[in-house]
Design an enzyme around this catalytic site. Structure first.
Site, mmCIF file in Angstrom:
data_model
loop_
_atom_site.group_PDB
_atom_site.id
_atom_site.type_symbol
_atom_site.label_atom_id
_atom_site.label_comp_id
_atom_site.label_asym_id
_atom_site.label_seq_id
_atom_site.Cartn_x
_atom_site.Cartn_y
_atom_site.Cartn_z
ATOM 1 N N CYS A 27 -1.111 6.790 9.908
ATOM 2 C CA CYS A 27 0.113 6.181 10.420
ATOM 3 C C CYS A 27 -0.213 4.978 11.295
ATOM 4 O O CYS A 27 -1.001 5.067 12.232
ATOM 5 C CB CYS A 27 0.890 7.223 11.216
ATOM 6 S SG CYS A 27 2.441 6.612 11.889
ATOM 7 N N GLU A 58 0.823 -1.209 0.000
ATOM 8 C CA GLU A 58 0.000 0.000 0.000
ATOM 9 C C GLU A 58 0.857 1.259 0.000
ATOM 10 O O GLU A 58 2.031 1.240 0.387
ATOM 11 C CB GLU A 58 -0.911 0.026 1.240
ATOM 12 C CG GLU A 58 -1.960 -1.066 1.235
ATOM 13 C CD GLU A 58 -2.845 -1.049 2.473
ATOM 14 O OE1 GLU A 58 -4.043 -1.310 2.325
ATOM 15 O OE2 GLU A 58 -2.341 -0.791 3.585
#
Length: 355
Positions: free
Chosen positions: A333, A89
């Site tokens: 994150c 990703e």
């Protein structure tokens, strides 16, 4: 043309290594990195015979399928299916004055950080330099941009870059090359959990890129609770390597610190962190924990995040809080885990390798 492992990845080559005579190499590099060509047939200033020869031998894309998941905040998560069926990703983050991509360097990650969904996947394999670069090129294509319009790259996606250093260095050299992406070294940030040998090697390569250390605790005992593999490298050993990197490159080092409730968010730990960074040109990025399904930890409440930041600032440590983007599509994150966000609709991109 269907995707084929028999074709060679042209994105593995520096501009001077591209096929053809000198000026033809420059033309091909311009098509790849300035115009973002995704098929050799688009390279209309090349002779037809050369375009056909390139298509017979080389591939332009490393992905058999690309899917995009737009967030409400404008960022986009990309899910790439590689030619061997494995997945990785990346994230596109547009800001008012810059366009940033967060790229992966591995399928999964061996570090196993407790706050990170990628770590829960385990390690799949290293990405090639071509697979790292093609994340940026494909995102630019999807966004209708020239690849050179993306001026900020953070190697903070899936994986530990310093455990895939050979391929990461090759990809970074192409990013910085004046005839390729022509990125400024200070616009490329490499994030590491702290591999001293890799930090020394990166310093010797003298590429001038920014270094970000995923520290997450100022003492070894706490850090081992957060990062299971941290027992291999004591903080003192990591900091010695970081100080060497700073001395060699003159680049300020960023320290990433994900705040976890009752684990690493006490004010005494902020004071210990300030002591650890004394004398170093450093900046602390505090990261509020981004939740994911099955996470074994809980994030520090907002008030605690602000208090920790204020204590660091009081002690003279440059500090910011990174309120993550893309949380609604699992792009923030610590959230990259190859999950397909629902109920958002998939956005397949045209074609795959050898388009």
């Amino acid at each position: 043309m269907a995707a084929s492992h028999a074709l060679k990845p042209i994105l593995e080559l520096l501009p001077e290594e591209l096929p053809g005579e000198g000026y033809r190499r420059a033309q091909i590099a311009h098509w790849l990195y300035a115009k973002g060509a995704r098929d050799f047939s688009e390279m209309t200033d090349l002779p037809k015979a050369l375009r056909e020869a390139l298509a017979r031998e080389w591939r332009l894309s490393e992905f058999s399928l690309v899917q995009a998941f737009p967030s409400q905040d404008g960022s986009v998560k990309y899910l790439f299916t590689l030619l061997d069926g494995k997945k990785t990703e990346a994230v596109y983050m547009p800001y008012e004055n810059r366009k940033t991509v967060c790229l992966s360097t591995m399928v999964g990650c061996p570090a196993g950080c407790t706050f990170c969904a990628t770590g829960a996947l385990g390690f799949g394999r290293n990405l090639t330099a071509a697979e790292i670069l093609d994340q940026l090129l494909t995102i630019a294509y999807h966004q209708g941009l020239s690849p050179r319009e993306i001026r900020n790259v953070v190697l903070m996606g899936m994986g530990e870059p310093l455990l895939n250093l050979r391929n990461v260095l090759k990809a970074v050299r192409i990013m910085l090359h004046k005839k390729a992406l022509a990125l400024s070294p200070r616009r490329v940030t490499l994030s590491t959990v702290g591999i001293p040998k890799g930090i020394y090697r990166l310093a010797e390569e003298d590429l001038g890129v920014r270094l970000a250390l995923s520290l997450h605790a100022p003492d070894d005992e706490t850090r081992r609770k957060i990062i299971p593999t941290a027992h291999r490298y004591p903080i003192a050993e990591i900091m010695e390597a970081v100080r060497h990197y700073h001395a060699k490159t003159k680049r300020r080092v960023t320290f990433e610190y994900t705040l976890l409730k009752g684990v690493n968010d006490h004010l005494w730990q902020a004071r210990l962190l300030a002591k650890l960074l004394k004398g170093l040109s450093a900046h602390v990025n505090l990261i509020p924990f981004n939740p994911w399904e099955g996470a074994p930890v809980v994030g520090t409440p907002r008030a605690g995040v602000l208090a920790f930041a204020e204590e660091l600032k009081r002690l003279g440590v440059p500090t910011s809080i990174r309120w993550s983007r893309g949380q609604d599509v699992g792009a923030a994150c610590g959230q990259l885990a190859l999950k397909v966000p629902r109920p958002l609709t998939l956005t397949p991109l045209p074609g795959g390798a050898g388009r």
